[in-house]
Enzyme design. Structure first.
Site, PDB file in Angstrom:
ATOM      1  N   THR A 195       0.831  -1.206   0.000  1.00 39.39           N
ATOM      2  CA  THR A 195       0.000   0.000   0.000  1.00 39.39           C
ATOM      3  C   THR A 195       0.865   1.255   0.000  1.00 39.39           C
ATOM      4  O   THR A 195       2.005   1.230   0.505  1.00 39.39           O
ATOM      5  CB  THR A 195      -0.923   0.008   1.239  1.00 39.39           C
ATOM      6  OG1 THR A 195      -1.403   1.328   1.473  1.00 39.39           O
ATOM      7  CG2 THR A 195      -0.200  -0.445   2.502  1.00 39.39           C
ATOM      8  N   ASP A 196       0.305   2.347  -0.509  1.00 43.32           N
ATOM      9  CA  ASP A 196       1.039   3.626  -0.459  1.00 43.32           C
ATOM     10  C   ASP A 196       1.250   4.080   0.981  1.00 43.32           C
ATOM     11  O   ASP A 196       2.093   4.940   1.241  1.00 43.32           O
ATOM     12  CB  ASP A 196       0.321   4.713  -1.284  1.00 43.32           C
ATOM     13  CG  ASP A 196      -1.087   5.057  -0.816  1.00 43.32           C
ATOM     14  OD1 ASP A 196      -1.588   4.421   0.133  1.00 43.32           O
ATOM     15  OD2 ASP A 196      -1.687   5.984  -1.402  1.00 43.32           O
ATOM     16  N   GLU A 197       0.477   3.506   1.913  1.00 42.40           N
ATOM     17  CA  GLU A 197       0.573   3.963   3.303  1.00 42.40           C
ATOM     18  C   GLU A 197       1.925   3.608   3.926  1.00 42.40           C
ATOM     19  O   GLU A 197       2.299   4.173   4.952  1.00 42.40           O
ATOM     20  CB  GLU A 197      -0.587   3.411   4.126  1.00 42.40           C
ATOM     21  CG  GLU A 197      -1.910   3.799   3.499  1.00 42.40           C
ATOM     22  CD  GLU A 197      -3.127   3.659   4.397  1.00 42.40           C
ATOM     23  OE1 GLU A 197      -2.968   3.636   5.625  1.00 42.40           O
ATOM     24  OE2 GLU A 197      -4.232   3.574   3.850  1.00 42.40           O
ATOM     25  N   LYS A 199       1.946  -3.603   7.310  1.00 44.10           N
ATOM     26  CA  LYS A 199       2.045  -3.811   5.860  1.00 44.10           C
ATOM     27  C   LYS A 199       3.480  -3.564   5.376  1.00 44.10           C
ATOM     28  O   LYS A 199       3.962  -4.242   4.455  1.00 44.10           O
ATOM     29  CB  LYS A 199       1.085  -2.866   5.114  1.00 44.10           C
ATOM     30  CG  LYS A 199      -0.382  -3.215   5.224  1.00 44.10           C
ATOM     31  CD  LYS A 199      -0.753  -4.535   4.557  1.00 44.10           C
ATOM     32  CE  LYS A 199      -0.620  -4.499   3.055  1.00 44.10           C
ATOM     33  NZ  LYS A 199      -1.098  -5.798   2.455  1.00 44.10           N
ATOM     34  N   LYS A 244     -15.070   1.693   5.459  1.00 41.57           N
ATOM     35  CA  LYS A 244     -14.114   2.651   4.905  1.00 41.57           C
ATOM     36  C   LYS A 244     -14.869   3.896   4.434  1.00 41.57           C
ATOM     37  O   LYS A 244     -16.078   3.861   4.245  1.00 41.57           O
ATOM     38  CB  LYS A 244     -13.340   2.018   3.741  1.00 41.57           C
ATOM     39  CG  LYS A 244     -12.671   0.689   4.085  1.00 41.57           C
ATOM     40  CD  LYS A 244     -11.342   0.845   4.786  1.00 41.57           C
ATOM     41  CE  LYS A 244     -10.809  -0.453   5.366  1.00 41.57           C
ATOM     42  NZ  LYS A 244     -10.499  -1.487   4.402  1.00 41.57           N
ATOM     43  N   GLY A 295      -2.819  10.277  14.863  1.00 43.80           N
ATOM     44  CA  GLY A 295      -1.741  10.072  13.876  1.00 43.80           C
ATOM     45  C   GLY A 295      -2.239  10.094  12.435  1.00 43.80           C
ATOM     46  O   GLY A 295      -1.624   9.486  11.553  1.00 43.80           O
TER      47      GLY A 295
HETATM   48  P1  NAD Z   1     -10.588  -6.388   2.709  1.00 36.13           P
HETATM   49  O1  NAD Z   1     -10.492  -6.032   4.162  1.00 36.13           O
HETATM   50  O2  NAD Z   1     -11.816  -6.038   1.952  1.00 36.13           O
HETATM   51  O3  NAD Z   1     -10.377  -7.967   2.530  1.00 36.13           O
HETATM   52  C1  NAD Z   1      -9.366  -8.674   3.164  1.00 36.13           C
HETATM   53  C2  NAD Z   1      -9.630 -10.150   2.917  1.00 36.13           C
HETATM   54  O4  NAD Z   1      -8.573 -10.890   3.539  1.00 36.13           O
HETATM   55  C3  NAD Z   1     -10.936 -10.646   3.538  1.00 36.13           C
HETATM   56  O5  NAD Z   1     -11.605 -11.488   2.632  1.00 36.13           O
HETATM   57  C4  NAD Z   1     -10.466 -11.427   4.770  1.00 36.13           C
HETATM   58  O6  NAD Z   1     -11.357 -12.463   5.143  1.00 36.13           O
HETATM   59  C5  NAD Z   1      -9.140 -11.951   4.290  1.00 36.13           C
HETATM   60  N1  NAD Z   1      -8.210 -12.273   5.394  1.00 36.13           N
HETATM   61  C6  NAD Z   1      -7.896 -11.482   6.458  1.00 36.13           C
HETATM   62  N2  NAD Z   1      -7.019 -12.121   7.245  1.00 36.13           N
HETATM   63  C7  NAD Z   1      -6.755 -13.320   6.663  1.00 36.13           C
HETATM   64  C8  NAD Z   1      -5.917 -14.417   7.002  1.00 36.13           C
HETATM   65  N3  NAD Z   1      -5.175 -14.398   8.111  1.00 36.13           N
HETATM   66  N4  NAD Z   1      -5.878 -15.478   6.165  1.00 36.13           N
HETATM   67  C9  NAD Z   1      -6.645 -15.510   5.044  1.00 36.13           C
HETATM   68  N5  NAD Z   1      -7.466 -14.505   4.694  1.00 36.13           N
HETATM   69  C10 NAD Z   1      -7.517 -13.420   5.493  1.00 36.13           C
HETATM   70  O7  NAD Z   1      -9.285  -5.760   2.061  1.00 36.13           O
HETATM   71  P2  NAD Z   1      -9.067  -5.069   0.639  1.00 36.13           P
HETATM   72  O8  NAD Z   1      -9.469  -3.659   0.740  1.00 36.13           O
HETATM   73  O9  NAD Z   1      -9.648  -5.935  -0.419  1.00 36.13           O
HETATM   74  O10 NAD Z   1      -7.473  -5.101   0.548  1.00 36.13           O
HETATM   75  C11 NAD Z   1      -6.798  -6.187  -0.080  1.00 36.13           C
HETATM   76  C12 NAD Z   1      -5.310  -5.942  -0.029  1.00 36.13           C
HETATM   77  O11 NAD Z   1      -4.988  -4.715  -0.686  1.00 36.13           O
HETATM   78  C13 NAD Z   1      -4.753  -5.805   1.393  1.00 36.13           C
HETATM   79  O12 NAD Z   1      -3.516  -6.448   1.430  1.00 36.13           O
HETATM   80  C14 NAD Z   1      -4.587  -4.315   1.577  1.00 36.13           C
HETATM   81  O13 NAD Z   1      -3.561  -4.011   2.503  1.00 36.13           O
HETATM   82  C15 NAD Z   1      -4.213  -3.885   0.173  1.00 36.13           C
HETATM   83  N6  NAD Z   1      -4.558  -2.508  -0.176  1.00 36.13           N
HETATM   84  C16 NAD Z   1      -5.829  -2.054   0.015  1.00 36.13           C
HETATM   85  C17 NAD Z   1      -6.145  -0.757  -0.365  1.00 36.13           C
HETATM   86  C18 NAD Z   1      -7.546  -0.229  -0.203  1.00 36.13           C
HETATM   87  O14 NAD Z   1      -7.776   0.955  -0.442  1.00 36.13           O
HETATM   88  N7  NAD Z   1      -8.537  -1.038   0.159  1.00 36.13           N
HETATM   89  C19 NAD Z   1      -5.164   0.076  -0.924  1.00 36.13           C
HETATM   90  C20 NAD Z   1      -3.867  -0.434  -1.093  1.00 36.13           C
HETATM   91  C21 NAD Z   1      -3.581  -1.727  -0.727  1.00 36.13           C
HETATM   92  P1  TYD Z   2     -10.197   5.062   5.011  1.00 37.83           P
HETATM   93  O1  TYD Z   2     -11.272   4.759   4.032  1.00 37.83           O
HETATM   94  O2  TYD Z   2     -10.299   4.458   6.382  1.00 37.83           O
HETATM   95  O3  TYD Z   2      -8.817   4.698   4.316  1.00 37.83           O
HETATM   96  P2  TYD Z   2      -7.288   5.016   4.808  1.00 37.83           P
HETATM   97  O4  TYD Z   2      -7.308   5.415   6.227  1.00 37.83           O
HETATM   98  O5  TYD Z   2      -6.631   3.683   4.614  1.00 37.83           O
HETATM   99  O6  TYD Z   2      -6.799   6.075   3.881  1.00 37.83           O
HETATM  100  O7  TYD Z   2     -10.106   6.626   5.198  1.00 37.83           O
HETATM  101  C1  TYD Z   2      -9.936   7.498   4.097  1.00 37.83           C
HETATM  102  C2  TYD Z   2      -9.888   8.926   4.628  1.00 37.83           C
HETATM  103  O8  TYD Z   2     -11.165   9.257   5.190  1.00 37.83           O
HETATM  104  C3  TYD Z   2      -8.881   9.131   5.754  1.00 37.83           C
HETATM  105  O9  TYD Z   2      -8.320  10.432   5.641  1.00 37.83           O
HETATM  106  C4  TYD Z   2      -9.737   9.041   7.006  1.00 37.83           C
HETATM  107  C5  TYD Z   2     -11.062   9.617   6.566  1.00 37.83           C
HETATM  108  N1  TYD Z   2     -12.266   9.074   7.256  1.00 37.83           N
HETATM  109  C6  TYD Z   2     -13.171   9.946   7.856  1.00 37.83           C
HETATM  110  O10 TYD Z   2     -13.011  11.182   7.833  1.00 37.83           O
HETATM  111  N2  TYD Z   2     -14.259   9.402   8.489  1.00 37.83           N
HETATM  112  C7  TYD Z   2     -14.474   8.066   8.545  1.00 37.83           C
HETATM  113  O11 TYD Z   2     -15.495   7.633   9.167  1.00 37.83           O
HETATM  114  C8  TYD Z   2     -13.560   7.191   7.903  1.00 37.83           C
HETATM  115  C9  TYD Z   2     -13.760   5.696   7.928  1.00 37.83           C
HETATM  116  C10 TYD Z   2     -12.462   7.731   7.262  1.00 37.83           C
END
Ligand code: NAD
Ligand code: TYD
Length: 346
Positions: A127-129, A155, A190, A276
Site C-alpha cells: 500500500t502507499d501507506e 504492511k 471505509k 496520527g
Molecule cells: P478487505 O479487508 O476487503 O479484505 C481482506 C480479505 O482478507 C478478507 O476477505 C479477509 O477475510 C481476508 N483475510 C484477512 N485475514 C486473513 C488471514 N489471516 N488469512 C486468510 N485470509 C484473510 O481488504 P481489501 O481492501 O480488499 O485489501 C486487499 C489488499 O490490498 C490488502 O492487502 C490491503 O492491505 C491492500 N490494499 C488495500 C487498499 C484499499 O484501499 N482497500 C489500498 C492499497 C492496498
Molecule cells: P479510510 O477509508 O479508512 O482509508 P485510509 O485510512 O486507509 O486512507 O479513510 C480514508 C480517509 O477518510 C482518511 O483520511 C480518514 C477519513 N475518514 C473519515 O473522515 N471518516 C471516517 O469515518 C472514515 C472511515 C475515514
C-alpha cells in the site's frame, strides 16, 4: 498476460481480491483459480458468487498464517497474489495484534511455502501507506518507508519481508503499492462505502478532523487490471506504485457523494480526528505508466458507478450494517463518543 495455469488469490473474498479474481476469470477463462480466505468480518462469499459451479475454481477456508492451509491452497500453483490482510487503519489503532499475525506473520508463511513450491510470480499487494504521509509532491518507489500507524507498519513489514525472499532466496516477488481503492463490494467501514450507505439512510457522515486530509483514489477495476498487467510486464525484485491520480480532500468527496444522492450537507458531522492521521498520500506512477498501463476510470465516473452500485445492491450491504453484530459493535466503539461531541459542517 503470461501463461498462468493455477493462480492462488489469498484474501479473495475481500474487496480487491474478489475483484481481481472476477477480472482474471473474464480475461483468462481457462486459468484455474484457488481462493484462500479466513473469512474474517471483511470476507464475504457473496463477492465470489460468479464462481458457483465453476469447475476451474476452488475455495479454501483457512488462514495465511497456517502452514497446513497454505500448503493445501498453494499446491500446483504457479502464481500467488497475496491480498489477505487486516486492512482498516482505525481498527489497527484499537487493536493491532491481528494485523501483525496476518500482515507480517501470514506473509512469512506464504513466502516459506512459495520458496518450497517454486512459483513463477509472487505478488505482494502492499500500500502507499507504507511511505507515510507527504505534504507536497509524490512518493516514488525508491523513497524511504516511514509508516505512521499500526496498519501501515504491519504492511511495511510484509512488503519488505517479501522483498527479502527475492533478495535472499530468489523467490520471484513483485511488490505493488496501491493508493486508496474504491468501488463495488467495499466493506462499509471505509470512507466511501460508509458515507454512501449512511447517506442513503439519512445517517450522519462522521468526517475526521478538519476533513481536509487527501487520498489518491483508484477505481478497484483499474487496480485489478494493473495487477494483471504486472504479471506480464513486472520484473521480479521490483516495486510498482499503482495510483489513480485523483488527489481529493475528504470533505470534497463527501460533498460529491451527497450531491449524487440528492442529500443535504446537514448530514455531515465534524468529529474528533483519527490519532496520527496521515495528512496526505500521493504517488508517482511513472514507472508503471512507462510500461504502458494507465487507469481507465476518472474519479467522477468511478464515484458515480460506485454510488449507483450501492443504491442498486442493498441486498449486499444491509445485512452487514443491520444484522452483523460485529459491525454494530465496531460502529459504536469507533463513532459512539465521537458523534455525541460532533459539530455540523461549516
Ligand atoms: P478487505 O479487508 O476487503 O479484505 C481482506 C480479505 O482478507 C478478507 O476477505 C479477509 O477475510 C481476508 N483475510 C484477512 N485475514 C486473513 C488471514 N489471516 N488469512 C486468510 N485470509 C484473510 O481488504 P481489501 O481492501 O480488499 O485489501 C486487499 C489488499 O490490498 C490488502 O492487502 C490491503 O492491505 C491492500 N490494499 C488495500 C487498499 C484499499 O484501499 N482497500 C489500498 C492499497 C492496498
Ligand atoms: P479510510 O477509508 O479508512 O482509508 P485510509 O485510512 O486507509 O486512507 O479513510 C480514508 C480517509 O477518510 C482518511 O483520511 C480518514 C477519513 N475518514 C473519515 O473522515 N471518516 C471516517 O469515518 C472514515 C472511515 C475515514
Amino acid at each position: 498476460m503470461k501463461d498462468v495455469k493455477r493462480v492462488l488469490v489469498t484474501g479473495g473474498a475481500g474487496f480487491i481480491g474478489s475483484c481481481f479474481a472476477r477480472t482474471l476469470r473474464r480475461v483468462r477463462p481457462e486459468a484455474e483459480i484457488v481462493v484462500l480466505d479466513k473469512l474474517t468480518y471483511a470476507g464475504n462469499l457473496q463477492n465470489l458468487k460468479v464462481f458457483e459451479g465453476d469447475p476451474r475454481y476452488r475455495f479454501v477456508h483457512g488462514d495465511i498464517a497456517d502452514p497446513a492451509a497454505v500448503a493445501d491452497a498453494m499446491e500446483g500453483c504457479d502464481v500467488v497474489l497475496n491480498f489477505a490482510a487486516e486492512t482498516h487503519v482505525d481498527r489497527s489503532l484499537h487493536s493491532a495484534s491481528e494485523f501483525l499475525d496476518t500482515d507480517v506473520k501470514g506473509v512469512f508463511v506464504l513466502l516459506e511455502e512459495a520458496r518450497r513450491v517454486g512459483l513463477t510470480r509472487f505478488v505482494q499487494i502492499s500500500t502507499d501507506e507504507v511511505y507515510g504521509q507527504i505534504l507536497e509532491g509524490s512518493f516514488r518507489e525508491t523513497d524511504p518507508l516511514s509508516p505512521r500507524n499500526p496498519y501501515s507498519a504491519a504492511k511495511c513489514g510484509g512488503d519488505r519481508l517479501a522483498y527479502s525472499f527475492f533478495a535472499s532466496y530468489g523467490v520471484p516477488v513483485i511488490v505493488t503499492r496501491a493508493s486508496n481503492n474504491y468501488g463495488p463490494y467495499h466493506y462499509p467501514e471505509k470512507l466511501i462505502p460508509l458515507f454512501v450507505t449512511n447517506a442513503i439512510d439519512g445517517l450522519p457522515l462522521p468526517l475526521y478532523g478538519d476533513g481536509r486530509n487527501v487520498r489518491d483514489w483508484l477505481y478497484v477495476e483499474d487496480h485489478a487490471r494493473a495487477l494483471l498487467f504486472l504479471l506480464e510486464r513486472g520484473e521480479p525484485g521490483e516495486v510498482y506504485n499503482v495510483g489513480g491520480g485523483n488527489e481529493i480532500e475528504n470533505v470534497e468527496i463527501t460533498r460529491r457523494i451527497l450531491k449524487l444522492l440528492g442529500r443535504d450537507e446537514a448530514l455531515v458531522r465534524m468529529v474528533s480526528d483519527r490519532p496520527g492521521h496521515d495528512r496526505r498520500y500521493a504517488l508517482s506512477t511513472g514507472k508503471l505508466r512507462a510500461l504502458g498501463w494507465s487507469p481507465a476510470f476518472d474519479f467522477e465516473t468511478g464515484l458515480a458507478a460506485t454510488v449507483r452500485w450501492y443504491v442498486e445492491n442493498e441486498w449486499w450491504w444491509r445485512p452487514i450494517k443491520e444484522r452483523d453484530p460485529s459491525f454494530k459493535a465496531w460502529y459504536e466503539k469507533n463513532y459512539g463518543e465521537r458523534l455525541k461531541t460532533s459539530a455540523p459542517v461549516g
